[in-house]
Design an enzyme around this catalytic site. Structure first.
Site, mmCIF file in Angstrom:
data_model
loop_
_atom_site.group_PDB
_atom_site.id
_atom_site.type_symbol
_atom_site.label_atom_id
_atom_site.label_comp_id
_atom_site.label_asym_id
_atom_site.label_seq_id
_atom_site.Cartn_x
_atom_site.Cartn_y
_atom_site.Cartn_z
ATOM 1 N N GLU A 1 0.860 -1.189 0.000
ATOM 2 C CA GLU A 1 0.000 0.000 0.000
ATOM 3 C C GLU A 1 0.890 1.231 0.000
ATOM 4 O O GLU A 1 2.036 1.171 0.442
ATOM 5 C CB GLU A 1 -0.856 0.031 1.277
ATOM 6 C CG GLU A 1 -1.748 -1.170 1.445
ATOM 7 C CD GLU A 1 -2.398 -1.202 2.837
ATOM 8 O OE1 GLU A 1 -2.135 -0.308 3.667
ATOM 9 O OE2 GLU A 1 -3.173 -2.143 3.087
ATOM 10 N N LYS B 1 2.503 4.322 1.555
ATOM 11 C CA LYS B 1 2.729 4.753 2.942
ATOM 12 C C LYS B 1 2.623 6.262 2.966
ATOM 13 O O LYS B 1 3.429 6.966 2.364
ATOM 14 C CB LYS B 1 4.092 4.301 3.452
ATOM 15 C CG LYS B 1 4.303 4.675 4.911
ATOM 16 C CD LYS B 1 5.619 4.172 5.441
ATOM 17 C CE LYS B 1 5.693 4.274 6.955
ATOM 18 N NZ LYS B 1 5.537 5.626 7.476
ATOM 19 N N ARG C 1 -2.975 8.530 17.162
ATOM 20 C CA ARG C 1 -2.128 7.366 17.432
ATOM 21 C C ARG C 1 -1.943 7.106 18.927
ATOM 22 O O ARG C 1 -1.839 5.983 19.382
ATOM 23 C CB ARG C 1 -0.776 7.646 16.776
ATOM 24 C CG ARG C 1 0.237 6.607 16.973
ATOM 25 C CD ARG C 1 1.571 7.130 16.504
ATOM 26 N NE ARG C 1 2.569 6.239 17.006
ATOM 27 C CZ ARG C 1 3.363 5.512 16.236
ATOM 28 N NH1 ARG C 1 3.306 5.619 14.946
ATOM 29 N NH2 ARG C 1 4.236 4.696 16.760
ATOM 30 N N GLU D 1 -4.929 6.968 7.841
ATOM 31 C CA GLU D 1 -3.970 8.062 7.990
ATOM 32 C C GLU D 1 -4.597 9.325 7.397
ATOM 33 O O GLU D 1 -5.254 9.253 6.362
ATOM 34 C CB GLU D 1 -2.697 7.675 7.221
ATOM 35 C CG GLU D 1 -1.546 8.613 7.382
ATOM 36 C CD GLU D 1 -0.520 8.161 8.421
ATOM 37 O OE1 GLU D 1 -0.807 7.256 9.222
ATOM 38 O OE2 GLU D 1 0.573 8.746 8.442
ATOM 39 N N LYS E 1 7.602 -1.334 6.609
ATOM 40 C CA LYS E 1 7.634 -0.081 5.856
ATOM 41 C C LYS E 1 8.826 -0.043 4.905
ATOM 42 O O LYS E 1 9.929 -0.452 5.267
ATOM 43 C CB LYS E 1 7.595 1.130 6.778
ATOM 44 C CG LYS E 1 8.567 1.068 7.892
ATOM 45 C CD LYS E 1 8.244 2.125 8.938
ATOM 46 C CE LYS E 1 9.102 1.898 10.155
ATOM 47 N NZ LYS E 1 8.751 2.624 11.314
HETATM 48 P P1 AMP Z 1 6.473 4.772 11.331
HETATM 49 O O1 AMP Z 1 5.717 5.836 12.060
HETATM 50 O O2 AMP Z 1 7.574 5.296 10.487
HETATM 51 O O3 AMP Z 1 6.869 3.636 12.265
HETATM 52 O O4 AMP Z 1 5.489 4.095 10.257
HETATM 53 C C1 AMP Z 1 4.262 3.535 10.639
HETATM 54 C C2 AMP Z 1 3.179 4.555 10.410
HETATM 55 O O5 AMP Z 1 2.945 4.760 9.015
HETATM 56 C C3 AMP Z 1 1.835 4.108 10.894
HETATM 57 O O6 AMP Z 1 1.707 4.324 12.271
HETATM 58 C C4 AMP Z 1 0.890 4.986 10.100
HETATM 59 O O7 AMP Z 1 0.671 6.191 10.802
HETATM 60 C C5 AMP Z 1 1.653 5.315 8.838
HETATM 61 N N1 AMP Z 1 1.077 4.768 7.612
HETATM 62 C C6 AMP Z 1 1.027 5.441 6.441
HETATM 63 N N2 AMP Z 1 0.471 4.704 5.478
HETATM 64 C C7 AMP Z 1 0.159 3.509 6.030
HETATM 65 C C8 AMP Z 1 -0.442 2.317 5.539
HETATM 66 N N3 AMP Z 1 -0.827 2.192 4.260
HETATM 67 N N4 AMP Z 1 -0.618 1.290 6.410
HETATM 68 C C9 AMP Z 1 -0.221 1.408 7.705
HETATM 69 N N5 AMP Z 1 0.347 2.510 8.222
HETATM 70 C C10 AMP Z 1 0.540 3.552 7.401
#
Ligand code: AMP
Length: 540
Positions: free
Chosen positions: A222, A224, A244, A275, A393
């Site tokens: 998906e 991000k 969050r 998001e 990610k």
């Molecule tokens: P990080 O904050 O860098 O650990 O990345 C995880 C965060 O990416 C999640 O907590 C979401 O807020 C965000 N996110 C953005 N797009 C997506 C997606 N398609 N699926 C899940 N999380 C996403």
């Protein structure tokens, strides 16, 4: 009921420091919670793991080390013998009241409340109160140990305790239920609408080819989005949205509420995960900082809607009309999601096992202004609050979320600012923070000034060169390489670290861990090794 004194908690903390085995610590905590009343246990559990304030609380204690030192100085006289020592509940409620205080003369009002406590405390009690306020208990009892202790206390298995915690999203609630209803009540905990649960988290993916090979089949990818996580609850047309960190943000984002109402039809109750991103007039994503400006706003919301429109992107469904969907596989959840939610709101995605398709999709995502991709296993359940390899990610540059634990005074153009930040990773075993690098790169002048102000509020000590601060501010740091380094106790150092943004949505314990740094270091080593080999073989 005769209330338990805080002194008992302090004594337990002392014992925990001495005990070295995790099992022994678990039993010690379980025994302590057992002898407490069900009203005291939730507060005691939070105090025990150094979290005076429950989850979901927007408030902070904001008591600096300097304030504590001042207090100690003027209360260095012995105990006031005529007064009763404080109880656990009293300490907990006083700390909550301190967190409520803001505005003019807040420092002296906070001090007065703290003074009322510490005047009636022994040395030992003071020590543990201060550790609590600074947020470094260093006795090796974290959330995980507490959950195990609840399992031991109630006879429930650890999995059901963890599950109950995921669904409740709050430790104090969990302890209350465990104490009042024991194992049966814990097992009966259900997802409830308007009761947000902790969002599922993702690991970093270092290598897409490796990921596809490991899984050996198709994976969902998906977009991000670089925005803010939201959990949407809707019942009978009433929408509530949570951040969050589980704070309700509905009022700040009425335009998102409208998108939910317009885009989700024919359901009575639903919980969605997604998001929110800020977009410009043409719908192109804007930087994360713009979005934060919208989220913090309570007044003047309507003008900002025009200026910085928000766009909701939904990527999961957790609950629908009385049915919990957490254990259903990702693919099935998406099928339900796409039946109930307008395609306009859904995250763009592909399902593939072809690395080339992933590469193209990643390029498309970046071109459209997004952060990267999120890989999700098709068979994965939704695991609230967990960071596992089910979601990964994929970003073009490597980032880590680290905590600022100290800063050096700047010189030259940066005189008067705290400008060189000591960045630390979280160590869940010691509940401490370990420095892995320093940087003065990445902030604008305005941000330097703001950061200096914030850090000084968190000051623990200042030797004229370096200011040590309470670990509270989380920053996203981009870097080029992780090296082994004898310079830091952690054994690792980031090369070319630069701050890419301030993660005010993350708490220090949500920062990346020292284990992750070690893992990244090893991966990078392997990757580089193979690159060198490729290079060499092409030269032969
Ligand atoms: P990080 O904050 O860098 O650990 O990345 C995880 C965060 O990416 C999640 O907590 C979401 O807020 C965000 N996110 C953005 N797009 C997506 C997606 N398609 N699926 C899940 N999380 C996403």
């Amino acid at each position: 009921m005769v209330e338990t004194r805080f002194e008992e908690l302090a004594e337990v903390c002392e014992k925990l420091v001495i005990l070295s085995g995790r099992k022994d610590k678990v039993s010690q905590v379980a025994r302590f919670l057992k002898r407490l009343d069900s009203k005291e246990a939730p507060a005691a559990a939070l105090l025990l793991i150094g979290r005076a304030l429950p989850e979901g609380s927007e408030k902070k204690l904001e008591v600096s080390f300097a304030t504590l030192m001042d207090l100690l100085e003027d209360s260095s006289q012995s105990l006031l013998s005529s007064e009763e020592p404080p109880t656990i509940l009293e300490v907990s409620s006083t700390l909550k009241r301190i967190a409520e205080i803001s505005g003019p003369s807040s420092r002296s009002r906070k001090m007065a409340l703290l003074r009322s406590l510490i005047m009636r405390m022994s040395e030992l009690e003071r020590k543990w109160l201060f550790k609590q306020i600074i947020g470094e208990m260093q006795h090796g009892v974290n959330e995980g140990v507490l959950l195990e202790a609840l399992a031991e206390l109630t006879g429930a298995n650890l999995k059901s305790v963890q599950r109950a915690y995921m669904l409740l999203g709050r430790l104090d609630e969990l302890v209350k239920i465990a104490k009042e209803g024991g194992r049966e009540a814990l097992e009966k905990v259900k997802l409830k609408i308007f009761n947000p649960l902790r969002p599922m988290l993702a690991e970093i993916c270092n290598d897409v080819d490796e990921l596809l090979k490991d899984i050996g089949g198709s994976v969902a990818f998906e977009y991000k989005f670089d925005g803010a996580r939201v959990q949407i609850h809707m019942k009978d047309g009433v929408v509530k949205i949570y951040s969050r960190r589980l704070n309700e943000v509905t009022e700040s984002i009425p335009d998102v509420v409208k998108q939910v109402k317009d885009g989700v039809k024919g359901v009575k109750e639903i919980v969605l995960d997604g998001e929110v991103i800020a977009v410009d007039r043409d719908g192109k994503p804007l930087p994360f900082q713009e979005l934060l400006r919208r989220f913090r706003r309570v007044r003047g919301v309507s003008e900002k809607i025009e200026e910085i429109p928000l766009k909701l992107q939904v990527f999961d469904i957790l609950y629908l009309d009385g049915v919990e969907l957490l254990d259903k596989p990702y693919e099935e959840r998406w099928k339900i999601l796409s039946e109930k939610v307008d395609a306009k709101l859904l995250a763009p995605r592909i399902i593939t096992s072809d690395p080339k398709m992933v590469k193209n999709f990643l390029e498309k995502a970046i071109e459209e202004g997004h952060e990267g991709l999120m890989a999700k296993r098709l068979d994965s359940p939704y695991r609230p609050g967990r960071r596992e390899k089910l979601w990964l990610k994929i970003k073009p540059a490597e980032n880590l979320d680290l905590v600022i634990v100290a800063a050096d005074w700047g010189y030259g153009r940066r005189t008067g600012w705290l400008s060189n930040y000591h960045l630390a990773a979280y160590n869940p075993r010691t509940d401490g923070f370990e420095v892995v690098g320093k940087t003065f790169k990445g902030l604008t002048d305005e941000e330097f000034e703001l950061m200096t102000k914030k850090l000084l509020q968190l000051k623990l000590s200042d030797d004229g060169y370096t200011v040590r601060v309470k670990p509270e501010i989380v920053v996203e740091v981009a870097y080029n390489e992780i090296q082994r380094s004898p310079k830091y106790r952690s054994g690792y150092a980031l090369r070319f670290a630069r701050i890419t943004r301030i993660r005010s949505d993350k708490s220090p314990r949500e920062a990346d861990t020292i284990d992750k740094i070690r893992e990244l270091y090893l991966k990078q080593f392997r990757r580089k090794g193979s690159l060198t080999e490729d290079f060499l073989s092409s030269r032969r």
